[in-house]
Scaffold this motif. Structure first.
Motif, PDB file in Angstrom:
ATOM      1  N   TRP A   1       0.841  -1.187   0.000  1.00 34.00           N
ATOM      2  CA  TRP A   1       0.000   0.000   0.000  1.00 34.00           C
ATOM      3  C   TRP A   1       0.880   1.243   0.000  1.00 34.00           C
ATOM      4  O   TRP A   1       1.934   1.262   0.625  1.00 34.00           O
ATOM      5  N   SER A   2       0.398   2.276  -0.647  1.00 34.58           N
ATOM      6  CA  SER A   2       1.108   3.547  -0.622  1.00 34.58           C
ATOM      7  C   SER A   2       0.846   4.231   0.722  1.00 34.58           C
ATOM      8  O   SER A   2      -0.074   3.857   1.449  1.00 34.58           O
ATOM      9  N   MET A   3       1.629   5.244   1.030  1.00 34.62           N
ATOM     10  CA  MET A   3       1.415   6.007   2.261  1.00 34.62           C
ATOM     11  C   MET A   3       0.032   6.662   2.250  1.00 34.62           C
ATOM     12  O   MET A   3      -0.632   6.724   3.273  1.00 34.62           O
ATOM     13  N   ALA A   4      -0.400   7.131   1.093  1.00 35.70           N
ATOM     14  CA  ALA A   4      -1.719   7.759   0.987  1.00 35.70           C
ATOM     15  C   ALA A   4      -2.822   6.743   1.287  1.00 35.70           C
ATOM     16  O   ALA A   4      -3.805   7.070   1.960  1.00 35.70           O
ATOM     17  N   GLU A   5      -2.660   5.509   0.805  1.00 39.55           N
ATOM     18  CA  GLU A   5      -3.661   4.472   1.083  1.00 39.55           C
ATOM     19  C   GLU A   5      -3.670   4.114   2.567  1.00 39.55           C
ATOM     20  O   GLU A   5      -4.739   3.936   3.156  1.00 39.55           O
TER      21      GLU A   5
ATOM     22  N   ARG B   1      -5.435   6.945   4.365  1.00 35.07           N
ATOM     23  CA  ARG B   1      -6.882   6.922   4.121  1.00 35.07           C
ATOM     24  C   ARG B   1      -7.546   5.796   4.910  1.00 35.07           C
ATOM     25  O   ARG B   1      -8.610   5.999   5.510  1.00 35.07           O
ATOM     26  N   LEU B   2      -6.929   4.635   4.938  1.00 32.27           N
ATOM     27  CA  LEU B   2      -7.485   3.515   5.700  1.00 32.27           C
ATOM     28  C   LEU B   2      -7.579   3.862   7.187  1.00 32.27           C
ATOM     29  O   LEU B   2      -8.613   3.637   7.818  1.00 32.27           O
ATOM     30  N   ALA B   3      -6.521   4.430   7.741  1.00 29.36           N
ATOM     31  CA  ALA B   3      -6.525   4.794   9.159  1.00 29.36           C
ATOM     32  C   ALA B   3      -7.589   5.855   9.455  1.00 29.36           C
ATOM     33  O   ALA B   3      -8.295   5.777  10.462  1.00 29.36           O
ATOM     34  N   ARG B   4      -7.722   6.825   8.556  1.00 31.63           N
ATOM     35  CA  ARG B   4      -8.713   7.884   8.742  1.00 31.63           C
ATOM     36  C   ARG B   4     -10.130   7.327   8.691  1.00 31.63           C
ATOM     37  O   ARG B   4     -10.969   7.627   9.550  1.00 31.63           O
ATOM     38  N   LEU B   5     -10.406   6.477   7.717  1.00 26.38           N
ATOM     39  CA  LEU B   5     -11.738   5.900   7.600  1.00 26.38           C
ATOM     40  C   LEU B   5     -12.031   4.937   8.746  1.00 26.38           C
ATOM     41  O   LEU B   5     -13.146   4.880   9.252  1.00 26.38           O
ATOM     42  N   HIS B   6     -11.030   4.218   9.178  1.00 27.32           N
ATOM     43  CA  HIS B   6     -11.186   3.305  10.314  1.00 27.32           C
ATOM     44  C   HIS B   6     -11.587   4.101  11.562  1.00 27.32           C
ATOM     45  O   HIS B   6     -12.492   3.720  12.301  1.00 27.32           O
ATOM     46  N   ALA B   7     -10.933   5.219  11.775  1.00 31.52           N
ATOM     47  CA  ALA B   7     -11.240   6.056  12.939  1.00 31.52           C
ATOM     48  C   ALA B   7     -12.655   6.632  12.840  1.00 31.52           C
ATOM     49  O   ALA B   7     -13.346   6.760  13.858  1.00 31.52           O
ATOM     50  N   GLN B   8     -13.110   6.954  11.653  1.00 31.63           N
ATOM     51  CA  GLN B   8     -14.443   7.526  11.479  1.00 31.63           C
ATOM     52  C   GLN B   8     -15.543   6.479  11.645  1.00 31.63           C
ATOM     53  O   GLN B   8     -16.609   6.781  12.160  1.00 31.63           O
ATOM     54  N   LEU B   9     -15.283   5.273  11.205  1.00 30.35           N
ATOM     55  CA  LEU B   9     -16.337   4.272  11.128  1.00 30.35           C
ATOM     56  C   LEU B   9     -16.389   3.292  12.295  1.00 30.35           C
ATOM     57  O   LEU B   9     -17.351   2.564  12.429  1.00 30.35           O
ATOM     58  N   THR B  10     -15.359   3.272  13.130  1.00 24.26           N
ATOM     59  CA  THR B  10     -15.334   2.281  14.201  1.00 24.26           C
ATOM     60  C   THR B  10     -15.027   2.952  15.537  1.00 24.26           C
ATOM     61  O   THR B  10     -14.606   4.100  15.606  1.00 24.26           O
ATOM     62  N   THR B  11     -15.243   2.183  16.580  1.00 25.03           N
ATOM     63  CA  THR B  11     -14.898   2.661  17.919  1.00 25.03           C
ATOM     64  C   THR B  11     -13.772   1.815  18.511  1.00 25.03           C
ATOM     65  O   THR B  11     -13.514   1.869  19.696  1.00 25.03           O
ATOM     66  N   GLY B  12     -13.146   1.025  17.679  1.00 24.86           N
ATOM     67  CA  GLY B  12     -12.048   0.168  18.124  1.00 24.86           C
ATOM     68  C   GLY B  12     -11.646  -0.780  17.013  1.00 24.86           C
ATOM     69  O   GLY B  12     -11.989  -0.578  15.858  1.00 24.86           O
TER      70      GLY B  12
END
Length: 79
Positions: free
Chosen positions: A59-63, A66-77
Motif C-alpha cells: 500500500w502507498s502512504m496515501a492508502e 486513508r485507511l486509518a482515517r476511515l477506520h477512525a471515522q467508522l469504528t470505535t475500536g
C-alpha cells in the motif's frame, strides 16, 4: 482464449485491469469486455489466480493514511 479454454497471459492481464476498473461485484461488466468469457468464469479466475497476485502488493502512504482515517471515522475500536 486458448484452444483448450485456458486463459492466455494477455487475457489474464486484461481481467485484472477490468476488475480494477469495475470492482469485485460487476462480473457481467467485466465479462462483456472479455470475448468468450462469462461473468462466473471471470469471477472464478480472479478469485483463484488474480487475487493471489494482488495480495502481495504494498500500500502507498496515501492508502495507509486513508485507511486509518476511515477506520477512525467508522469504528470505535479494532473489533
Amino acid at each position: 482464449m486458448d484452444a483448450d479454454g485456458g486463459w492466455s497471459e494477455a487475457e489474464h492481464a486484461w481481467l485484472l485491469a477490468l476488475v480494477a476498473k469495475h470492482g469485485l461485484r460487476h462480473w457481467a461488466a467485466v465479462a462483456a469486455q472479455l470475448p468468450g468469457r462469462t461473468g462466473p468464469q471471470c469471477r472464478e479466475r480472479y478469485l483463484k489466480h488474480g487475487a493471489k497476485e494482488q495480495r502481495g502488493a504494498t500500500w502507498s502512504m496515501a492508502e495507509d493514511y486513508r485507511l486509518a482515517r476511515l477506520h477512525a471515522q467508522l469504528t470505535t475500536g479494532n473489533k
